[in-house]
Design a protein around this motif. Structure first.
Motif, PDB file in Angstrom:
ATOM      1  N   HIS A  45      33.923  48.199  57.245  1.00  0.00           N
ATOM      2  CA  HIS A  45      34.932  48.505  57.891  1.00  0.00           C
ATOM      3  C   HIS A  45      36.210  47.871  57.738  1.00  0.00           C
ATOM      4  N   GLN A  46      37.240  48.633  57.626  1.00  0.00           N
ATOM      5  CA  GLN A  46      38.628  47.825  57.263  1.00  0.00           C
ATOM      6  C   GLN A  46      39.848  48.517  58.047  1.00  0.00           C
ATOM      7  N   ARG A  47      40.343  47.741  58.687  1.00  0.00           N
ATOM      8  CA  ARG A  47      41.677  48.294  59.235  1.00  0.00           C
ATOM      9  C   ARG A  47      42.999  47.794  58.561  1.00  0.00           C
ATOM     10  N   VAL A  48      43.981  48.731  58.296  1.00  0.00           N
ATOM     11  CA  VAL A  48      45.349  48.297  57.554  1.00  0.00           C
ATOM     12  C   VAL A  48      46.336  48.436  58.468  1.00  0.00           C
ATOM     13  N   ILE A  49      47.003  47.215  58.716  1.00  0.00           N
ATOM     14  CA  ILE A  49      48.281  47.066  59.658  1.00  0.00           C
ATOM     15  C   ILE A  49      49.374  46.780  58.752  1.00  0.00           C
ATOM     16  N   GLY A  50      50.249  47.692  59.076  1.00  0.00           N
ATOM     17  CA  GLY A  50      51.630  47.742  58.021  1.00  0.00           C
ATOM     18  C   GLY A  50      52.826  46.881  58.892  1.00  0.00           C
ATOM     19  N   LEU A  51      53.035  45.839  58.086  1.00  0.00           N
ATOM     20  CA  LEU A  51      54.186  44.980  58.694  1.00  0.00           C
ATOM     21  C   LEU A  51      55.352  44.935  57.861  1.00  0.00           C
ATOM     22  N   GLY A  52      56.090  46.069  57.470  1.00  0.00           N
ATOM     23  CA  GLY A  52      56.914  46.216  56.310  1.00  0.00           C
ATOM     24  C   GLY A  52      56.475  46.206  55.124  1.00  0.00           C
ATOM     25  N   ASP A  53      56.832  44.864  54.494  1.00  0.00           N
ATOM     26  CA  ASP A  53      56.469  44.630  53.064  1.00  0.00           C
ATOM     27  C   ASP A  53      54.964  43.822  53.071  1.00  0.00           C
ATOM     28  N   VAL A  54      54.754  43.619  54.097  1.00  0.00           N
ATOM     29  CA  VAL A  54      53.551  42.654  54.332  1.00  0.00           C
ATOM     30  C   VAL A  54      52.535  43.621  54.960  1.00  0.00           C
ATOM     31  N   THR A  55      51.170  43.375  54.351  1.00  0.00           N
ATOM     32  CA  THR A  55      49.986  44.124  55.084  1.00  0.00           C
ATOM     33  C   THR A  55      48.863  43.221  55.662  1.00  0.00           C
ATOM     34  N   VAL A  56      48.483  43.538  56.880  1.00  0.00           N
ATOM     35  CA  VAL A  56      47.439  42.601  57.193  1.00  0.00           C
ATOM     36  C   VAL A  56      46.100  43.449  57.420  1.00  0.00           C
ATOM     37  N   TRP A  57      45.085  43.070  56.859  1.00  0.00           N
ATOM     38  CA  TRP A  57      43.947  44.051  57.022  1.00  0.00           C
ATOM     39  C   TRP A  57      42.685  43.363  57.242  1.00  0.00           C
ATOM     40  N   PRO A  58      42.133  43.376  58.771  1.00  0.00           N
ATOM     41  CA  PRO A  58      40.957  42.888  59.243  1.00  0.00           C
ATOM     42  C   PRO A  58      39.887  43.664  58.494  1.00  0.00           C
ATOM     43  N   ALA A  59      38.732  43.139  58.474  1.00  0.00           N
ATOM     44  CA  ALA A  59      37.607  43.931  57.587  1.00  0.00           C
ATOM     45  C   ALA A  59      36.270  43.070  57.927  1.00  0.00           C
ATOM     46  N   THR A  60      35.286  43.810  57.717  1.00  0.00           N
ATOM     47  CA  THR A  60      34.063  43.425  57.944  1.00  0.00           C
ATOM     48  C   THR A  60      32.947  44.244  57.051  1.00  0.00           C
ATOM     49  N   PHE A  61      32.647  43.460  55.758  1.00  0.00           N
ATOM     50  CA  PHE A  61      31.747  44.328  55.005  1.00  0.00           C
ATOM     51  C   PHE A  61      30.508  43.478  54.514  1.00  0.00           C
ATOM     52  N   ASP A  62      29.619  44.475  53.694  1.00  0.00           N
ATOM     53  CA  ASP A  62      28.382  43.872  53.174  1.00  0.00           C
ATOM     54  C   ASP A  62      28.543  42.977  51.919  1.00  0.00           C
ATOM     55  N   HIS A  63      27.865  42.104  51.528  1.00  0.00           N
ATOM     56  CA  HIS A  63      27.697  41.658  50.164  1.00  0.00           C
ATOM     57  C   HIS A  63      28.588  42.233  48.994  1.00  0.00           C
ATOM     58  N   LEU A  64      29.583  41.584  48.335  1.00  0.00           N
ATOM     59  CA  LEU A  64      30.396  42.176  47.451  1.00  0.00           C
ATOM     60  C   LEU A  64      30.726  41.163  46.362  1.00  0.00           C
ATOM     61  N   VAL A  65      30.619  41.558  45.176  1.00  0.00           N
ATOM     62  CA  VAL A  65      31.374  40.769  44.137  1.00  0.00           C
ATOM     63  C   VAL A  65      32.869  41.487  43.505  1.00  0.00           C
ATOM     64  N   PHE A  66      33.751  40.613  43.844  1.00  0.00           N
ATOM     65  CA  PHE A  66      35.061  41.404  43.195  1.00  0.00           C
ATOM     66  C   PHE A  66      35.391  40.684  41.836  1.00  0.00           C
ATOM     67  N   ARG A  67      35.893  41.644  40.809  1.00  0.00           N
ATOM     68  CA  ARG A  67      36.054  41.209  39.580  1.00  0.00           C
ATOM     69  C   ARG A  67      37.500  41.859  39.242  1.00  0.00           C
ATOM     70  N   ARG A  68      38.368  40.985  39.203  1.00  0.00           N
ATOM     71  CA  ARG A  68      39.697  41.386  38.735  1.00  0.00           C
ATOM     72  C   ARG A  68      39.971  40.831  37.157  1.00  0.00           C
ATOM     73  N   THR A  69      39.877  41.780  36.179  1.00  0.00           N
ATOM     74  CA  THR A  69      39.897  41.196  34.589  1.00  0.00           C
ATOM     75  C   THR A  69      41.185  41.156  34.287  1.00  0.00           C
ATOM     76  N   PRO A  70      41.455  40.491  33.062  1.00  0.00           N
ATOM     77  CA  PRO A  70      42.686  40.623  32.393  1.00  0.00           C
ATOM     78  C   PRO A  70      43.249  41.945  31.987  1.00  0.00           C
ATOM     79  N   LYS A  71      42.172  42.816  31.667  1.00  0.00           N
ATOM     80  CA  LYS A  71      42.693  44.187  31.297  1.00  0.00           C
ATOM     81  C   LYS A  71      43.221  44.901  32.490  1.00  0.00           C
ATOM     82  N   LEU A  72      42.434  44.721  33.677  1.00  0.00           N
ATOM     83  CA  LEU A  72      43.081  45.321  34.963  1.00  0.00           C
ATOM     84  C   LEU A  72      44.340  44.727  35.526  1.00  0.00           C
ATOM     85  N   VAL A  73      44.659  43.460  35.213  1.00  0.00           N
ATOM     86  CA  VAL A  73      46.021  42.826  35.594  1.00  0.00           C
ATOM     87  C   VAL A  73      46.914  43.345  34.629  1.00  0.00           C
ATOM     88  N   ARG A  74      46.929  43.732  33.385  1.00  0.00           N
ATOM     89  CA  ARG A  74      47.787  44.245  32.394  1.00  0.00           C
ATOM     90  C   ARG A  74      47.922  45.936  32.725  1.00  0.00           C
TER      91      ARG A  74
END
Length: 332
Positions: A45-74
């Protein structure tokens, strides 16, 4: 009320939940590869609160592995810093040879311009995330980047100020108008700058306006903690922060409100909230007033009527009636 959006995977078919969560986080921060041992029936569950150019997002979620690869960065780089305040659970992150583990009330810091791997623990986690453009952090780029990967405490110092602000904002956005959003975003940006500066160098000189903004937030937090004290005067507030009253007045002039008006308005807002709370319906009006720094009932009644257009007793009756009507309405 601030503009918000939300996603709750339980509202979706089981087979679509994890893919929807992956797409949502890709939009919130930056495209990532996600994996989970709960992917077959993912709960998040995620809420996204817009504050102009800044975003605040409270969230609760199950086990997760985040992977941001060099290819995705490019492929896609929004050039933003990300901070996560961990409120429940645990996690660890890896940037090449650099590793960090995080506990409750720690901030995790990363950047969309770098690759990383983040893994949460086996139990669900609760965080308050922040996305802030790199350009809004008022530090030289090389110095700001030194905050990436550090475990920053949200229990003390400037980290505690930022954590308190984010938790309070996430708990209730109703008191704020849409026009408040960019100003709140500026508050977050200034606090993040102060947190980064403290993390990378205790002696780093911040711009004077950032010092004043951080001091203002400290003063405001002090006021919120002492609203019940009827002797909360500008002189006492200034003395508690080792500044002159004229300095205190200047801090509040930048916010277009006087110190006394700010204290009064916060007291009235809290009293109004309590009067509308069904759980406090048997608490006498004068007791609610005293709880928020109004020891004299007539003074409270006059101030409340001026602010909200009706006396506190009538407001409570109308709020109780509205709550009864809402509870009796059939669910759609």
């Amino acid at each position: 009320m601030l503009q918000e959006s939300f996603l709750r995977t339980l509202d979706l078919p089981v087979a679509d939940r994890f893919e929807a969560w992956t797409q949502q986080l890709g939009r919130t921060h930056a495209p990532m590869e996600l994996a989970s041992d709960r992917a077959a029936d993912y709960r998040g569950h995620q809420r996204v609160i817009g504050l102009g150019d800044v975003t605040v997002w409270p969230a609760t979620f199950d086990h997760l592995v985040f992977r941001r690869t060099p290819k995705l960065v490019r492929r896609s780089d929004p050039e933003a810093f990300h901070l996560s305040l961990l409120l429940r659970g645990e996690g660890e992150a890896v940037w090449g040879r650099q590793q960090a583990a995080y506990g409750i009330r720690d901030f995790h810091v990363n950047c969309s311009s770098r690759s990383y791997d983040i893994t949460t623990g086996p139990d669900p986690v609760t965080i308050v995330g922040v996305e802030i453009p790199r350009t809004l952090v008022a530090l030289p780029a090389g110095q700001a980047d030194r905050a990436i990967g550090r475990r920053i405490s949200g229990r003390e110092g400037t980290g505690a100020l930022l954590a308190q602000f984010l938790v309070q904002l996430a708990a209730d956005t109703n008191p704020y108008r849409p026009s408040d959003a960019p100003r709140l975003g500026t508050v977050v940006a200034d606090l993040v700058t102060a947190v980064f500066a403290h993390a990378v160098d205790d002696d780093l000189r911040l711009p004077p306006e950032t010092h004043d903004r951080t001091l203002f937030l400290r003063v405001r937090a002090f006021i919120h903690r002492h609203l019940a004290d009827p002797d909360l005067t500008p002189a006492r507030i200034a003395a508690a922060h080792h500044i002159s009253r004229s300095h205190l007045y200047r801090l509040f002039q930048t916010e277009d409100v006087s110190v006394a008006a700010y204290v009064r308005d916060r007291r009235l807002a809290n009293a109004r909230r309590d009067l509308a709370d069904p759980a406090l319906s048997t608490t006498p009006v004068h007791a609610v007033a005293a709880r928020w720094g109004f020891p004299r009932a007539p003074e409270f009644t006059r101030a409340f009527r001026t602010a909200y257009g009706l006396p506190p007793g009538e407001f409570r009756r109308q709020a109780r009636f509205a709550d009864t009507q809402t509870c009796g309405r059939p669910a759609k």
